[in-house]
Design a protein around this motif. Structure first.
Motif, PDB file in Angstrom:
ATOM      1  N   GLN B  58       0.823  -1.200   0.000  1.00 59.05           N
ATOM      2  CA  GLN B  58       0.000   0.000   0.000  1.00 59.05           C
ATOM      3  C   GLN B  58       0.865   1.260   0.000  1.00 59.05           C
ATOM      4  O   GLN B  58       0.635   2.194  -0.767  1.00 59.05           O
ATOM      5  N   LYS B  59       1.887   1.253   0.825  1.00 60.50           N
ATOM      6  CA  LYS B  59       2.778   2.409   0.938  1.00 60.50           C
ATOM      7  C   LYS B  59       3.500   2.649  -0.392  1.00 60.50           C
ATOM      8  O   LYS B  59       3.628   3.777  -0.856  1.00 60.50           O
ATOM      9  N   ASP B  62       0.969   3.853  -3.094  1.00 59.79           N
ATOM     10  CA  ASP B  62       0.589   5.225  -2.755  1.00 59.79           C
ATOM     11  C   ASP B  62       1.703   6.211  -3.141  1.00 59.79           C
ATOM     12  O   ASP B  62       1.437   7.274  -3.707  1.00 59.79           O
ATOM     13  N   GLN B  66       1.718   9.754  -6.558  1.00 57.00           N
ATOM     14  CA  GLN B  66       1.748  11.176  -6.221  1.00 57.00           C
ATOM     15  C   GLN B  66       1.806  12.044  -7.477  1.00 57.00           C
ATOM     16  O   GLN B  66       2.383  11.649  -8.490  1.00 57.00           O
ATOM     17  N   THR B 117      -8.214   0.857  -1.977  1.00 60.76           N
ATOM     18  CA  THR B 117      -8.816   0.952  -3.311  1.00 60.76           C
ATOM     19  C   THR B 117      -9.401   2.339  -3.523  1.00 60.76           C
ATOM     20  O   THR B 117      -9.209   2.947  -4.586  1.00 60.76           O
ATOM     21  N   ILE B 119      -8.529   5.120  -2.175  1.00 60.38           N
ATOM     22  CA  ILE B 119      -7.452   6.094  -2.341  1.00 60.38           C
ATOM     23  C   ILE B 119      -6.806   5.967  -3.721  1.00 60.38           C
ATOM     24  O   ILE B 119      -6.497   6.967  -4.374  1.00 60.38           O
ATOM     25  N   SER B 123      -6.639   8.772  -6.573  1.00 60.45           N
ATOM     26  CA  SER B 123      -5.375   9.184  -7.190  1.00 60.45           C
ATOM     27  C   SER B 123      -5.455   9.109  -8.708  1.00 60.45           C
ATOM     28  O   SER B 123      -4.948   9.999  -9.410  1.00 60.45           O
TER      29      SER B 123
END
Lengths: 230, 230
Positions: B58-59, B62, B66, B117, B119, B123
């Motif tokens: 996840q990290k 994510d 960006q 999901t 997030i 994005s």
């Protein structure tokens, strides 16, 4: 009904409702009120029952993807196709969940599932071709029809898993209406290719499947959702 | 390296290479040459190791999604995004295989995966918005950006399973190149929305990911493939 068919139907029912991992051949026999020996006379293991269920599923989907021979395809037709395919997915919903495991357990299924996918992709391409011929869709260039058919297939086959893992409030419990809303996603792929004069009707029909399940829209107020605390 | 991190890394490596169902906590301990007791000091069961792996995954994803703050997005950017996401999928490839099972075993994961999901979809929507702002994409109407983001997500997360079950010659063994070719499928969604002046570059970059794996094209001569003998 013949015992063999009853076993297959009971297996499908129990796999769908309880999850295949939680259902043994003994559970199926008990559910039907027959002896394990009687079940083994027809199927030597669960893998064989799953294979028989796959053959039914394949036959069903294949029959749904036939093209009418004597007339052109309409905008409405594709909704019938999609309704039928999603209805099939619903009735055989355990199948796509841990498909990789079933394929690993059964070389016949491994071979046949690949062939089945190939035939489905070819059928979707034919339907797209038919929709181009009847001036519903603008002609697709180059290999685009194949790429488009594959995207359609990927969305159809992953929609159930998305609902179960990411969209619904309770894992494993989904409603048929939410499944049918996958049609909204598929039609959205097509929108840029629809001819002007059929677009209003297509959008109207698509609107029937507008997603309503939990998670279909971003939460209105959710500051914590903007960035995970990692 | 700390033992806890070594356990997580070994778990990920073994789950990816041997399949999670075939790897126990004892296998992980043996692989590291530590005692089962030492492993249990850090993780009380496999579910906890899987959760720790998810947090890493996840990290990573994510961080890859960006948006640059000081410049506009370019056509090339989206290929970097997609390369990064597919690279993440590759490194954590066991995870999407029987995701439903992991979620059933772990209420934390169930909650966090849904949030993850959400997030990711947000994005993707922001990236699409950025590409519209920089005149790479034509503006999307109404809820189309959300629908488009969801289709992108469905294709990203189902591509590996498609390769393993339907496209590759050996179930469970796929090559990273074939995985990256999922980028071809994603970019094809965008083609109708790309502005004229960036289309040639986008098509040129997309061509790098043209599918080459078995099953990426219909067989040239295969009369048996036209219709299954049912």
């Amino acid at each position: 009904m013949k015992t063999k068919l009853r076993i297959v139907r009971a297996g499908l029912e129990l796999f769908n409702s309880r999850g295949e991992r939680n259902v043994s051949t003994n559970h199926i026999a008990a559910h039907l009120g027959i002896s394990p020996g009687n079940l083994y006379y027809h199927f030597s293991n669960k893998t064989d029952i799953i294979y028989e269920i796959f053959l039914q599923y394949q036959k069903l989907i294949d029959s749904h993807l036939q093209i009418p021979e004597k007339r052109l395809l309409t905008v409405e037709d594709q909704f019938f196709y999609l309704e039928a395919v999603f209805d099939g997915l619903w009735n055989y919903r355990f199948f796509h969940r841990d498909l990789e495991h079933y394929l690993e357990c059964d070389p016949r299924l491994q071979r046949d599932y690949r062939l089945f996918t190939e035939i489905c992709l070819a059928s979707i391409e034919k339907i797209l071709s038919g929709l181009e011929a009847s001036s519903v869709l603008r002609p697709m260039q180059g290999g685009m029809r194949r790429t488009f058919a594959l995207n359609t297939w990927l969305i159809i086959t992953s929609w159930m898993s998305y609902l179960k893992t990411a969209a619904d409030s309770e894992v494993g419990r989904i409603e048929k209406d939410a499944l049918m809303q996958g049609i909204y996603q598929i039609i959205s792929l097509e929108i840029p290719y629809l001819k002007e004069d059929v677009l209003p009707l297509a959008l109207k029909l698509q609107a029937r499947y507008t997603p309503t399940f939990a998670g279909s829209k971003p939460p209105v107020e959710a500051p914590g959702l903007v960035r995970l605390p990692l």
